[in-house]
Design a protein around this motif. Structure first.
Motif, PDB file in Angstrom:
ATOM      1  N   LYS A 339       0.829  -1.221   0.000  1.00 40.51           N
ATOM      2  CA  LYS A 339       0.000   0.000   0.000  1.00 40.51           C
ATOM      3  C   LYS A 339       0.864   1.272   0.000  1.00 40.51           C
ATOM      4  CE  LYS A 339      -4.183  -1.854   2.253  1.00 40.51           C
ATOM      5  NZ  LYS A 339      -3.598  -2.871   3.217  1.00 40.51           N
ATOM      6  N   LEU A 340       2.126   1.137   0.335  1.00 41.72           N
ATOM      7  CA  LEU A 340       2.982   2.331   0.424  1.00 41.72           C
ATOM      8  C   LEU A 340       3.321   2.840  -0.980  1.00 41.72           C
ATOM      9  CD1 LEU A 340       5.503   1.284   3.234  1.00 41.72           C
ATOM     10  CD2 LEU A 340       3.533   2.830   3.436  1.00 41.72           C
ATOM     11  N   GLU A 341       3.127   4.120  -1.209  1.00 41.64           N
ATOM     12  CA  GLU A 341       3.368   4.739  -2.517  1.00 41.64           C
ATOM     13  C   GLU A 341       4.865   4.839  -2.777  1.00 41.64           C
ATOM     14  OE1 GLU A 341       2.339   6.176  -6.058  1.00 41.64           O
ATOM     15  OE2 GLU A 341       0.901   5.579  -4.473  1.00 41.64           O
ATOM     16  N   PRO A 342       5.410   4.176  -3.800  1.00 44.28           N
ATOM     17  CA  PRO A 342       6.856   4.282  -4.058  1.00 44.28           C
ATOM     18  C   PRO A 342       7.252   5.734  -4.342  1.00 44.28           C
ATOM     19  CG  PRO A 342       5.854   2.572  -5.417  1.00 44.28           C
ATOM     20  CD  PRO A 342       4.731   3.359  -4.793  1.00 44.28           C
ATOM     21  N   VAL A 343       8.469   6.099  -3.966  1.00 42.99           N
ATOM     22  CA  VAL A 343       8.991   7.440  -4.245  1.00 42.99           C
ATOM     23  C   VAL A 343       9.793   7.364  -5.537  1.00 42.99           C
ATOM     24  CG1 VAL A 343      10.531   9.257  -3.410  1.00 42.99           C
ATOM     25  CG2 VAL A 343       9.082   7.990  -1.786  1.00 42.99           C
ATOM     26  N   ALA A 344       9.553   8.309  -6.446  1.00 38.21           N
ATOM     27  CA  ALA A 344      10.278   8.302  -7.720  1.00 38.21           C
ATOM     28  C   ALA A 344      11.781   8.419  -7.452  1.00 38.21           C
ATOM     29  CB  ALA A 344       9.831   9.473  -8.579  1.00 38.21           C
ATOM     30  N   GLU A 345      12.590   7.626  -8.188  1.00 36.63           N
ATOM     31  CA  GLU A 345      14.038   7.640  -8.014  1.00 36.63           C
ATOM     32  C   GLU A 345      14.581   9.066  -8.073  1.00 36.63           C
ATOM     33  OE1 GLU A 345      18.063   5.970  -8.010  1.00 36.63           O
ATOM     34  OE2 GLU A 345      16.093   4.982  -7.651  1.00 36.63           O
ATOM     35  N   SER A 346      14.050   9.854  -9.023  1.00 37.52           N
ATOM     36  CA  SER A 346      14.563  11.225  -9.200  1.00 37.52           C
ATOM     37  C   SER A 346      14.284  12.070  -7.947  1.00 37.52           C
ATOM     38  CB  SER A 346      13.884  11.870 -10.409  1.00 37.52           C
ATOM     39  OG  SER A 346      12.476  11.771 -10.240  1.00 37.52           O
ATOM     40  N   ASP A 347      13.098  11.904  -7.358  1.00 37.36           N
ATOM     41  CA  ASP A 347      12.777  12.654  -6.126  1.00 37.36           C
ATOM     42  C   ASP A 347      13.703  12.216  -4.995  1.00 37.36           C
ATOM     43  OD1 ASP A 347       9.153  12.693  -6.675  1.00 37.36           O
ATOM     44  OD2 ASP A 347      10.796  13.968  -7.417  1.00 37.36           O
TER      45      ASP A 347
END
Ligand code: SF4
Length: 435
Positions: A339-347
């Motif tokens: 359920k955890l929203e992945p963080v974009a690599e760039s962010d």
């Protein structure tokens, strides 16, 4: 007369893995082997691997493949350590060229596998020092970890925490002192939990161990790494503040400072608790050096969470900080947290850059404030072919992980402590003259 066997060691990974390799090499030395400084000269190549995260696994595999490719006739290759422990069966099938596999260090296990009989004198091994400095040694006080941080594979690799008996650690420290060691660094996965696991055979907790080392050795510098923000009471902090031989240096990975991230990370402390512990350490141990590690980009981390981390880093102003971007590790608890929203690599990368940028400013300001100060330096090595006389460290610099001190003036002996004046400083080095 059998030809003396020569062994070359490649050590990868952390200081805890280094101690394992040191114990292994010591067993071979007790069996009459000789250590050599290049693979070309060796009959046996021992590759002690790390298997913690992807980049470490790649490095280990590439190192094994390189030695297989460069192997001399009749040369044997031994692979040990965390990668071997974690993926032993698959690796054995994929790399049949490797002669011997062993997981984590178990006294006598590998040499028996090689058809040799472990030497008696390995009970409390007088260790071969792979660190390269005769005056410093890591002392592993426990193996494994009781915690289950969501991103971490170590409990899967090294198991539940098993603390070594205080008596055994003291005996080892006394042996190290006899061999000329002036500084020991106590290490474990979670040093502050020492002796606190169920059915522990330690015979006491961290404070008891420190007291025993202070009472039974004269080792001038006793340093600790890998604290966890728990079991840090006034008595422990006052002990460090009042005992000159306990180095005023606290390494405590915090990973994050927002409850919204600490909770799914399964870190067992809240943001407020963490801040209170850090402020108490600063208050109770004046001049203490604080080192930490932070992890950005953990699934579910928002920009507001990240701002909370930056606020704490800006307030506490750690003297040393290592920042990492979250990397998913198979078999770790987070892999099931869908359920955890992945963080974009760039962010995540941008956040790490911001952390490092802030830390660089803090280091530069701290360095500026050191100029003209008197410090105690341990001389680690002669600065060959350089304008400097020696490289060394102060209490604020832990072996292998922190910046160094460069001696621009003055003479002395390696492995000795000297008073010095800071004559110049940069974010990552101090220049001193001995007095
Ligand atoms: S405390 Fe957490 S991060 Fe550290 S070794 Fe244990 S499980 Fe891993």
């Amino acid at each position: 007369m059998a030809k003396q066997q020569k062994i070359f060691t490649v050590h990868l990974g952390c200081s805890k893995n280094q101690v394992d390799a040191e114990c292994l090499i010591t067993e071979f030395l007790h069996l009459g082997f000789k250590t050599v400084d290049s693979a070309a000269k060796a009959d046996y190549i021992l590759i002690n691997t790390c298997g913690f995260i992807e980049p470490a696994k790649e490095e280990a595999i590439n190192t094994i493949l390189a030695h297989i490719a460069g192997r001399k006739k009749n040369q044997k290759i031994i692979v040990t350590g965390c990668l071997s422990k974690r993926y032993g069966d698959e690796l054995k099938a994929e790399l049949p060229e490797v002669d011997y596999w062993a997981g984590l260090y178990k006294p006598g296990e590998l040499v028996r596998q090689m058809g040799l009989t472990p030497a008696e004198s390995c009970a409390v091994p007088m260790r071969q020092n792979l660190g390269g400095f005769k005056h410093h040694a890591y002392v592993k006080i426990a193996e494994g970890c009781e915690r289950q941080c969501a991103y971490c594979a170590i409990p899967k690799i090294r198991g539940r925490q098993v603390s070594r008996p205080i008596s055994e650690i003291v005996e080892e420290a006394q042996m190290l002192e006899k061999s000329g060691v002036k500084e020991i660094t106590l290490i474990a996965q979670d040093t502050t939990f020492y002796g606190r696991e169920k059915k522990s055979v330690a015979g006491g907790n961290l404070k008891d161990l420190l007291r025993a080392l202070l009472d039974n050795t004269n080792i001038p510098w006793i340093r600790m790494l890998y604290w966890y923000p728990a079991f840090i009471d006034d008595e422990l902090l006052e002990m460090i503040a009042n005992e000159p031989r306990l180095v005023k240096y606290i390494d405590m990975p915090i990973q994050h400072a927002s409850d919204n991230v600490l909770k799914p990370m399964l870190r067992k402390y809240a943001a407020k608790e963490l801040r209170d512990i850090l402020l108490k350490i600063r208050e109770k141990i004046p001049g203490v050096t604080l080192r930490t590690t932070v992890l950005v980009g953990f699934p579910g981390e928002t920009h507001e969470d990240f701002e909370q981390l930056m606020d704490l880093l800006g307030e506490i102003r750690f003297e040393h900080l290592g920042g990492f971007v979250f990397s998913p590790e198979e078999g770790t608890p987070v892999m099931a947290m869908k359920k955890l929203e992945p963080v974009a690599e760039s962010d995540a990368r941008m956040r790490l850059d911001a952390v490092n940028e802030m830390q660089e400013e803090i280091c530069a300001e701290n360095a500026e404030n050191m100029i003209g100060k008197e410090v105690t330096v341990i001389l680690d090595e002669v600065a060959e072919e350089s304008e400097f006389h020696f490289y060394g460290r102060t209490e604020a610099n832990s072996m292998d992980v922190d910046d160094i001190v460069r001696v621009v003036e003055g003479d002395g002996d390696v492995g000795t402590f000297r008073k010095a004046i800071v004559v110049d400083a940069g974010p990552h080095e101090l220049d001193v003259k001995l007095i």
